[in-house]
Design an enzyme around this catalytic site. Structure first.
Site, PDB file in Angstrom:
ATOM      1  N   GLN B 131      -9.786  -7.599  -2.270  1.00  0.00           N
ATOM      2  CA  GLN B 131      -8.281  -7.801  -2.696  1.00  0.00           C
ATOM      3  C   GLN B 131      -7.693  -8.069  -1.229  1.00  0.00           C
ATOM      4  OE1 GLN B 131      -6.503  -4.200  -3.517  1.00  0.00           O
ATOM      5  NE2 GLN B 131      -5.048  -5.094  -4.738  1.00  0.00           N
ATOM      6  N   GLY B 132      -7.235  -9.201  -1.205  1.00  0.00           N
ATOM      7  CA  GLY B 132      -6.369  -9.765   0.032  1.00  0.00           C
ATOM      8  C   GLY B 132      -4.774  -9.505  -0.250  1.00  0.00           C
ATOM      9  N   TYR B 133      -4.184  -8.239  -0.227  1.00  0.00           N
ATOM     10  CA  TYR B 133      -2.830  -7.995  -0.398  1.00  0.00           C
ATOM     11  C   TYR B 133      -2.128  -7.437   0.943  1.00  0.00           C
ATOM     12  CZ  TYR B 133      -2.599  -8.148  -5.442  1.00  0.00           C
ATOM     13  OH  TYR B 133      -2.547  -8.475  -6.943  1.00  0.00           O
ATOM     14  N   SER B 134      -2.618  -6.197   1.491  1.00  0.00           N
ATOM     15  CA  SER B 134      -1.805  -5.760   2.603  1.00  0.00           C
ATOM     16  C   SER B 134      -2.140  -6.747   3.829  1.00  0.00           C
ATOM     17  CB  SER B 134      -2.559  -4.193   2.822  1.00  0.00           C
ATOM     18  OG  SER B 134      -2.155  -3.678   1.600  1.00  0.00           O
ATOM     19  N   SER B 166     -10.575  -3.708   1.406  1.00  0.00           N
ATOM     20  CA  SER B 166     -11.992  -2.960   0.966  1.00  0.00           C
ATOM     21  C   SER B 166     -12.979  -3.825   0.796  1.00  0.00           C
ATOM     22  CB  SER B 166     -11.534  -2.129  -0.297  1.00  0.00           C
ATOM     23  OG  SER B 166     -10.703  -1.026  -0.060  1.00  0.00           O
ATOM     24  N   GLU B 249      -4.626  -1.766 -11.371  1.00  0.00           N
ATOM     25  CA  GLU B 249      -5.402  -1.151 -10.080  1.00  0.00           C
ATOM     26  C   GLU B 249      -5.041   0.398 -10.218  1.00  0.00           C
ATOM     27  OE1 GLU B 249      -4.354  -2.788  -6.141  1.00  0.00           O
ATOM     28  OE2 GLU B 249      -5.570  -1.087  -5.231  1.00  0.00           O
ATOM     29  N   GLU B 375       4.974   7.750  -2.682  1.00  0.00           N
ATOM     30  CA  GLU B 375       6.505   7.381  -2.432  1.00  0.00           C
ATOM     31  C   GLU B 375       6.450   6.291  -3.362  1.00  0.00           C
ATOM     32  OE1 GLU B 375       4.173   8.344   0.088  1.00  0.00           O
ATOM     33  OE2 GLU B 375       4.943  10.270   0.527  1.00  0.00           O
TER      34      GLU B 375
END
Ligand SMILES: Cc1cc2nc3c(=O)[nH]c(=O)nc-3n(C[C@H](O)[C@H](O)[C@H](O)COP(=O)(O)OP(=O)(O)OC[C@H]3O[C@@H](n4cnc5c(N)ncnc54)[C@H](O)[C@@H]3O)c2cc1C
Lengths: 379, 391
Positions: B131-134, B166, B249, B375
């Site tokens: 997963q290439g998000y952050s 990850s 997710e 949060e």
């Protein structure tokens, strides 16, 4: 497991919701309180509840009830919790009905169950003797005398005790305080010689009493269930009470939360709605999560009661523990997030805080339940 | 009903024949999970056989349609399968970001060609996804992502950096959020693209975690060529897909660790009982509290899943489940560490299985960060469910 309501249950929930919102909004409790009403409940409402079948929800059709079971009883209790409805539903419709169903002889059932279902008779359970719920510690004595028994001792926190037409009294016929064995249940008319009833004004403006028994003579046929073996029936009664109170707390806690979020959505400070402050948002979001879990706990407890009341003891204790805590949090956060107006008598949130404090204490608070849970689970 | 009964019998017989004995022993930790993929080194033949058998049947993804490699089962049938697997303590045959995250998003937003191409290999465990998000500058504020994706006529060109990816070093393909319109408002210039991790210009560097392990990476893209047909949904409309995927997710993270042993059993195993009670009364109270909360939470998870349609997203409630489930899991491991005392602090050596408990305890700290922090979940509940102003 049936965690979703079926069509009948959904319909009943809707009916109950409309009924209590319409017939007994919080205003009614205020009126009873402010008028220092002698009975502390609305007789007209109680009769209408009987007509709706609510009072006989746990009673079989043969005895004039509608026999809809615990899920239904819980759905009704939830709506009463939401509206802070003061009525003998818990004392009579739940506790007494369960006592008679579980322990009553054919004659006792035939005499009392139809009167509960029709709204004619109010019954109270005289159980508690000390600061905290502790059935085993029952000390009040019942000695054999003539062809019956003589009861002596004091009871407190008798819900609806001062308006009851009949009482179910827990007393010790043998054994010692600390044992479940040796307890016996008696049906006692409060007008019997030696019974004195003191209505106690409680923090939630709901009915309770202290009752003194001074050598009160009862016949042998006053025994409900078996002599010395009342512990089992008593277990079923308090279990039913816990399940119903958990459902009531879900209603009260949920409504306290709804009123609070409504309030913080509108109230302005610093030129903005206070609900825009993250400190309040996160606490509200946490409470939302807890209330969702609380709802699941109640649904499971009620489902388990309808499946097999005996093995429902664990889930019911878990639900009562959870609801005691979550509803309390809803009350506490409710007052805090209302600010100054939360402390006023004018706003309803304080009434919720007060009723929740009482209800979470009934039949064992969260600490009591946790102790039982650990014991039942063998640790 | 009788159909379900028959189905149950078939499932039982099939599992009996196809689930190897070694796959009927509960997993000890994350390392026992099977991830599949092009270059995957299976821990054992049994692990591979089990994954392949279930994959061929489509039962790794029971409710996905058959034409995309799924089992085509109804919700009720899938429940039967689950309960039959539970009955024999069968391990999950395949852990996969493809199943948990990309699959549901493709089923909803992918075109026919993409579904046919990408879904079956996910179901069979042949292609492993990451997963290439952050990015370094876009964590909680994910929409601030800056990885550039330019239109070069017949293909796209991707440049930039992801982080916390990850298993990027082990994955075959990546689903990646990229910026296709740098001038648009931040949520409106994002696209969702897929590419092979072996494409020239892709580099993954493992990052060592507090647990001593390196399950995630910094991932760099330098002039990475991406085929245009691998854009999912519309260009610049990737944010909607990104959010939808996140709800899946979160549901998955929230539900993790659900079928573990009762906490009281684990704690009793280390602390011991005295007169039938946990020897440490303060710990006993905390264990009871946590078990009540876990019970109510698991009921809620099941209730929410039952309320939703098969395969549908739980929407904002996935944030509630993610928030509560991960905080609970952290509590559980704190208590396990409390119970283990000095023994739980061992980091190496056979006695502690190389610090298994301590490392798992550390890993759980990431539960309330990955997939959006606690949060952020509370923010989402406030805004989407409670409709609080300005949230
Ligand atoms: C184990 C693990 C695995 C991961 N795997 C992947 C992966 O495979 N792919 C991937 O793309 N990413 C992955 N991540 C990254 C993860 O999604 C991010 O770490 C996460 O979204 C938080 O971003 P950040 O680390 O930049 O923290 P920050 O956003 O910098 O947050 C720092 C702190 O500020 C708080 N904060 C931030 N914004 C707000 C706000 N608006 N209100 C209140 N508080 C706020 C946060 O809650 C946090 O406590 C993984 C992370 C972990 C820990």
């Amino acid at each position: 497991m049936a965690m979703l309501l079926n069509e009948d249950e959904k319909m009943l929930a809707e009916t109950a919701e409309g009924f209590f919102a319409d017939k007994s909004p919080v205003k009614q409790l205020r009126t009873l309180r402010d008028n220092r009403d002698d009975t502390g409940y609305d007789k007209g409402l109680w009769q209408e509840m009987a007509d709706m079948g609510f009072t006989g929800v746990l009673i079989d059709e043969e005895h004039g009830g509608v026999d809809m079971g615990f899920m239904a009883a819980g759905l009704i209790a939830e709506q009463m919790g939401k509206n802070l409805t003061a009525s003998p539903f818990l004392s009579t419709g739940i506790l007494a009905a369960t006592a008679l169903k579980q322990g009553g002889s054919k004659e006792q059932k035939a005499e009392w169950l139809p009167k509960i279902a029709s709204g004619e008779t109010i019954m109270a359970l005289a159980l508690e003797e000390s600061r905290k719920h502790n059935p085993k510690a029952t000390n009040m004595s019942a000695e054999r005398s003539g062809n019956g028994f003589k009861l002596s001792g004091q009871k407190g926190m008798v819900i609806d005790g001062h308006v009851a037409d009949q009482m179910i009294v827990v007393a010790r016929t043998s054994g010692e305080a600390g044992e479940m064995d040796g307890l016996t249940l008696f049906l006692v008319d409060p007008r019997t010689n030696g019974v004195s009833v003191e209505r106690t004004q409680m923090v939630d403006s709901r009915n309770s009493a202290r009752i003194d028994f001074d050598d009160v003579e009862v016949n042998a046929d006053a025994v409900l269930g078996e002599v010395d073996k009342g512990g089992e029936v008593l277990g079923a009664i308090v279990n039913a009470g816990r399940a119903a109170v958990a459902a009531e707390l879900l209603g009260s806690g949920g409504e306290a939360f709804r009123q609070t979020t409504d309030y913080i959505r509108e109230r302005k400070q610093f030129g903005v709605n206070v609900g825009s402050f993250q400190a309040l948002q996160h606490r509200s979001a946490h409470l939302y999560s807890e209330l969702e879990n609380a709802r699941s706990a109640v649904l499971m407890a009620l489902t388990a009661m309808d499946t097999d009341a005996k093995s429902a003891e664990l889930p019911v204790a878990m639900a009562k523990a959870k609801l005691g805590q979550v509803a309390k949090l809803a009350g506490l956060e409710g007052v805090q997030m209302h600010g100054g107006v939360g402390m006023t008598d004018e706003y309803d949130i304080g009434l919720y805080l007060k009723r929740i404090r009482v209800a979470q204490e009934l039949f064992g608070d969260a600490n009591y339940q946790m102790e039982q849970i650990a014991t039942m689970k063998g640790y | 009903m009788s159909d379900l009964k028959e189905f149950r019998e078939q499932v039982r017989a099939w599992l009996e024949e196809n689930c190897p004995a070694e796959m009927r022993i509960p997993m000890k930790g994350f390392d026992d999970a099977c991830w599949g993929g092009r270059n995957y080194e299976f821990a054992s033949q049994a692990q591979e056989d089990w994954m392949r058998a279930m994959g061929a049947k489509g039962w790794t993804v029971p409710t996905w349609p058959k034409e995309y490699g799924g089992g085509g089962l109804s919700k009720e049938e899938a429940k039967v399968l689950k309960s039959e697997m539970k009955r024999i303590k069968a391990r999950s045959p395949l852990s996969s970001f493809g199943i948990w995250m990309l699959g549901p998003a493709l089923l909803k937003f992918g075109n026919e060609e993409q579904k046919k191409k990408f879904l079956p290999p996910i179901a069979r465990g042949e292609i492993r996804w990451c997963q290439g998000y952050s990015e370094p500058g876009a964590g909680s504020d994910l929409a601030a992502l800056a990885t550039k994706c330019e239109d070069k006529g017949d293909h796209y060109l991707v440049n930039g950096q992801k982080v916390w990816t990850s298993y990027a070093d082990q994955a075959d393909w990546i689903f990646c959020l990229v910026r296709t319109d740098p001038k648009a408002k931040k949520h409106e210039g994002i696209s969702f693209v897929l590419f092979d991790m072996e494409t020239p210009g892709v580099e993954a560097k493992p990052i060592k975690l507090i647990s001593g392990k390196s399950p995630f990476c910094e991932t760099f893209f330098e002039d990475v060529r991406v085929e245009k047909k691998n854009l999912v949904g519309e260009k610049n409309k990737g944010w909607t897909i990104a959010k939808y995927l996140l709800t899946h997710e979160r549901e998955m993270i929230g539900g993790m660790g659900g079928d573990m042993r009762p906490l009281s059993e684990i704690v009793a195993g280390t602390v011991g009982l005295e007169d039938g009670k946990l020897a440490d009364p303060m710990l006993r109270a905390k264990v009871a509290q946590t078990e009540v909360d876990e019970w109510a939470y698991m009921l809620t998870l099941n209730r929410k899943l039952a309320e939703a349609k098969a395969g549908a997203s739980l929407g904002a409630d996935s944030s509630m489940l993610k928030y509560y489930g991960t905080e609970l899991n952290k509590r559980r491991f704190e208590l396990m560490m409390d119970a283990a005392g000095h023994d739980g602090l061992e980091w190496e050596g056979e006695r502690s299985n190389d610090g298994d408990l301590a490392r798992m305890w550390l890993r759980t700290k990431g539960n309330s960060i990955e997939g959006g922090t606690t949060e952020i979940q509370l923010n989402i509940i406030s805004k989407r469910i409670l409709e609080l102003p300005g949230a």
